[in-house]
Design a protein around this motif. Structure first.
Motif, mmCIF file in Angstrom:
data_model
loop_
_atom_site.group_PDB
_atom_site.id
_atom_site.type_symbol
_atom_site.label_atom_id
_atom_site.label_comp_id
_atom_site.label_asym_id
_atom_site.label_seq_id
_atom_site.Cartn_x
_atom_site.Cartn_y
_atom_site.Cartn_z
ATOM 1 N N GLN A 369 0.818 -1.214 0.000
ATOM 2 C CA GLN A 369 0.000 0.000 0.000
ATOM 3 C C GLN A 369 0.850 1.261 0.000
ATOM 4 O O GLN A 369 0.468 2.271 -0.602
ATOM 5 C CB GLN A 369 -0.931 0.001 1.218
ATOM 6 C CG GLN A 369 -1.936 1.153 1.236
ATOM 7 C CD GLN A 369 -1.376 2.407 1.902
ATOM 8 O OE1 GLN A 369 -0.425 2.327 2.688
ATOM 9 N NE2 GLN A 369 -1.989 3.556 1.604
ATOM 10 N N ASP A 373 0.179 5.109 -2.142
ATOM 11 C CA ASP A 373 -0.497 6.027 -1.227
ATOM 12 C C ASP A 373 -0.429 7.489 -1.639
ATOM 13 O O ASP A 373 -0.944 8.356 -0.939
ATOM 14 C CB ASP A 373 0.010 5.857 0.209
ATOM 15 C CG ASP A 373 1.495 6.200 0.355
ATOM 16 O OD1 ASP A 373 2.155 6.460 -0.666
ATOM 17 O OD2 ASP A 373 1.983 6.198 1.498
ATOM 18 N N ILE A 395 -3.332 -5.730 -2.882
ATOM 19 C CA ILE A 395 -2.761 -4.590 -2.161
ATOM 20 C C ILE A 395 -2.711 -4.940 -0.674
ATOM 21 O O ILE A 395 -3.715 -5.343 -0.092
ATOM 22 C CB ILE A 395 -3.581 -3.315 -2.398
ATOM 23 C CG1 ILE A 395 -3.795 -3.088 -3.902
ATOM 24 C CG2 ILE A 395 -2.894 -2.115 -1.757
ATOM 25 C CD1 ILE A 395 -4.697 -1.920 -4.224
ATOM 26 N N MET A 398 -2.639 -2.183 4.673
ATOM 27 C CA MET A 398 -3.323 -0.957 5.077
ATOM 28 C C MET A 398 -3.364 -0.853 6.601
ATOM 29 O O MET A 398 -3.097 0.178 7.184
ATOM 30 C CB MET A 398 -4.741 -0.919 4.497
ATOM 31 C CG MET A 398 -4.812 -0.536 3.033
ATOM 32 S SD MET A 398 -4.085 -1.760 1.928
ATOM 33 C CE MET A 398 -5.273 -3.103 2.036
#
Length: 630
Positions: A369, A373, A395, A398
């Motif tokens: 991630q 970002d 992905i 997070m």
């Protein structure tokens, strides 16, 4: 003595009216003194909203078939400018029916109908601050949300809580930012003091209730359940101390999926509450089986084009449509000159995609991630992956449900859709309706999955009734090579591929482990891309779970159990007629296959090993049919 026709007709009409009133479904927003009732039908859950005239506080309770599901539980929200948890007075109510049909691309079933009664209750404080409480009731659940006008400032917290019967059995997972905690069994009151994941299951009178959340976006903050031991109360605690709002705002839905265990397991209530799809053309979104290579070869395999081509060859041989390349493949990207317009040519990924596509296999790639970002990074990566021909992106990391991270989700979802990239989120939130609104989200981790070395058989048999109810779950089953690192038998491992639903079913084994288990391999070759229907055949959280999922005219069965070896008895409910049922189960020297012909309603008997299970394929039987495999 003859009865006059007019008198007879009048009596008949009165009788019909009485019958209609007796059997009529409860209407949304029926008002009593200081209370309102919302329900979709007489036999469905009833939500009762009460206003205390003395304190001006709101509460909500839920009953089903006359039995208490949720005891009166506080409602309300506090912002910078207004305390909307007390001192409220009623203004007015509006009722409507929500009736929507939609088609999913994956999940428990493809064709769905969302039918709910809705009541919107408006309240105000003495100072004129306004609060709208929106309550929806369906056959399988009750949900509510708050709607606030603009100008009230940031949200500082909610008074929302769920008060369960203290002695209700409870299956809870300690809250983690990655939602990967194990589920354990308590009662509502004896669970230790701490915060828990908001997908919490309780055995309430007459059935079960699963707490959930839907419609979560970056306009708000993720929730967890705060509990103090000795009580049955679970309070909503937000991930942020302060939730920023702009203009008119609405909170996510606080949902309760309730009914018997089969109803809860089959429910799509959290999807039904969510906004409709934002993706118009879904032709590029295709669920399917994935050969996932992380547990097969780790980072070393991810760094090797030769290893990945070998995995592609194996997927092609099996007819599996996808191969996933995990961490490691771009770890040397810092050596690439990204100022060079042709920087992408230094990666071997385009070659792998071409190689795989020539063999009928598509590639899904892992990416951290932190490399997606910022707008610049997304503009670098997403068009590149699309140009290379990757079909999806996994992905990872997070690890947050704060408002800022949810706003990142709000950004990445339309951008991945625009570049025709299916998505698998790891280290993530859980679905919460996201798969209806963004159907290219094929699966999310948010679970203590196959990578864990501390999972218990009880945890595995609880997931179909908790986390997987909410939406697709990337548990990554099939890691046969992890003998001693998983708590279940080989047959149970096969059964997980059906018991657990995932739009991309990531199979975590090695080619060698599949080849050593040809019965497992043959069953996995049959796995459909999506399901037409789902049924619970037998289950008790923490003890057993047997699910049947239909594709066309065939049913796939997956069963997992805890405890010592025994003969399991599974009541069949597949449809009229006779069924050929072919089971894959544990034998003394490995997996064995057993064939039985059973009528609908009969009992299927299966020999189950310690902490074992089974997988089965069922098809309509007729003379000459000796296998369901195609």
């Amino acid at each position: 003595m003859a009865v006059p026709i007019r008198t007879a007709v009048a009596g008949l009409c009165a009788g019909l009216l009485a019958a209609l009133l007796t059997n009529a479904p409860a209407q949304a927003g029926q008002r009593e003194e200081g209370a309102w009732t919302v329900s979709s039908a007489a036999h469905a859950p009833h939500a009762r909203i009460s206003l205390d005239d003395t304190t001006g506080t709101l509460s909500l309770s839920v009953t089903r078939a006359g039995r208490t599901v949720l005891e009166p539980s506080p409602l309300g929200i506090v912002t910078e400018q207004a305390d909307l948890s007390q001192g409220l007075r009623f203004l007015h109510a509006r009722n409507r029916t929500v009736d929507e049909r939609y088609r999913a691309v994956s999940g428990k079933r493809l064709d769905r109908r969302a039918h709910m009664r809705e009541t919107r209750l408006s309240f105000a404080t003495a100072a004129g601050a306004r609060l709208d409480l929106v309550v929806r009731a369906a056959a399988d659940g009750v949900a509510y949300r708050y709607v606030l006008p603009s100008g009230y400032g940031d949200v500082l917290g909610e008074a929302s809580a769920f008060r369960l019967p203290a002695d209700a059995d409870a299956w809870l997972s300690a809250y983690r930012v990655d939602n990967e905690g194990q589920f354990a069994e308590y009662t509502a009151a004896t669970a230790p003091t701490r915060t828990y994941a908001d997908q919490a299951l309780f055995a309430t009178p007459g059935g079960y209730t699963l707490l959930a959340e839907s419609g979560l976006t970056g306009s708000y903050s993720g929730a967890r359940l705060a509990h103090t031991q000795g009580t049955g109360t679970y309070r909503i605690q937000l991930a942020d101390e302060r939730v920023h709002t702009e203009g008119r705002s609405a909170t996510p839905w606080r949902a309760m999926i309730t009914g018997d265990l089969a109803t809860v397991t089959r429910s799509t209530f959290t999807d039904d509450l969510a906004p409709a799809s934002e993706v118009a053309d879904r032709s590029w979104i295709r669920p399917g089986t994935v050969l996932w290579t992380w547990l097969a070869g780790g980072r070393t395999a991810g760094q090797s084009l030769a290893a990945q081509k070998a995995y592609v060859d194996y997927a092609a041989e099996r007819g599996w449509p996808y191969e996933a390349v995990d961490s490691g493949w771009y770890f040397k990207k810092d050596e690439w000159d990204v100022t060079d317009p042709d920087w992408q040519t230094t990666s071997w990924m385009p070659e792998l995609v071409r190689y795989a596509r020539a063999r009928g296999v598509e590639i899904i790639v892992w990416i951290h991630q932190r490399d997606l970002d910022t707008p610049a990074e997304r503009a670098q990566w997403l068009p590149t992956l699309e140009r290379w021909g990757a079909k999806g992106v996994k992905i990872d990391f997070m690890n947050s449900e704060t408002q800022s991270m949810l706003q990142w989700y709000d950004t990445i979802l339309p951008e991945t859709a625009a570049h025709h990239l299916m998505v698998d989120f790891h280290g993530s939130t859980i679905p919460k309706g996201i798969q209806r609104t963004w159907p290219h989200v094929m699966t999310l981790e948010g679970v203590g999955g196959e990578e864990k070395r501390t999972n218990t058989a009880a945890h595995l048999t609880t997931l179909p009734f908790t986390r997987n109810v909410i939406g697709s779950m990337d548990f990554t089953p099939g890691a046969f090579q992890r003998v001693g690192l998983r708590p279940n038998s080989d047959a149970a491992e096969v059964g997980l591929t059906v018991a657990y639903e995932s739009g991309l079913q990531m199979l975590a084994g090695t080619p060698e482990s599949y080849d050593e288990r040809p019965l497992a391999r043959a069953f996995l070759d049959q796995l459909p891309a999506a399901w037409d229907d789902t049924r619970l055949l037998a289950g008790r959280p923490g003890r057993e779970a047997v699910l049947a999922r239909r594709s066309g005219d065939r049913w796939f069965l997956g069963g997992v159990y805890t405890g010592t070896a025994r003969t399991a008895e599974v009541p069949l409910s597949l449809g009229p007629g006779r069924w050929l049922v072919e089971t894959v189960q544990d034998g003394t020297g490995g997996l064995v296959q057993n064939r039985q012909v059973r009528r609908d309603g009969d009992t299927l008997t299966v020999a189950v090993a310690d902490n074992g299970g089974f997988a089965a394929l069922a098809c309509p039987w007729r003379p000459g049919v000796n296998t369901c495999y195609r």
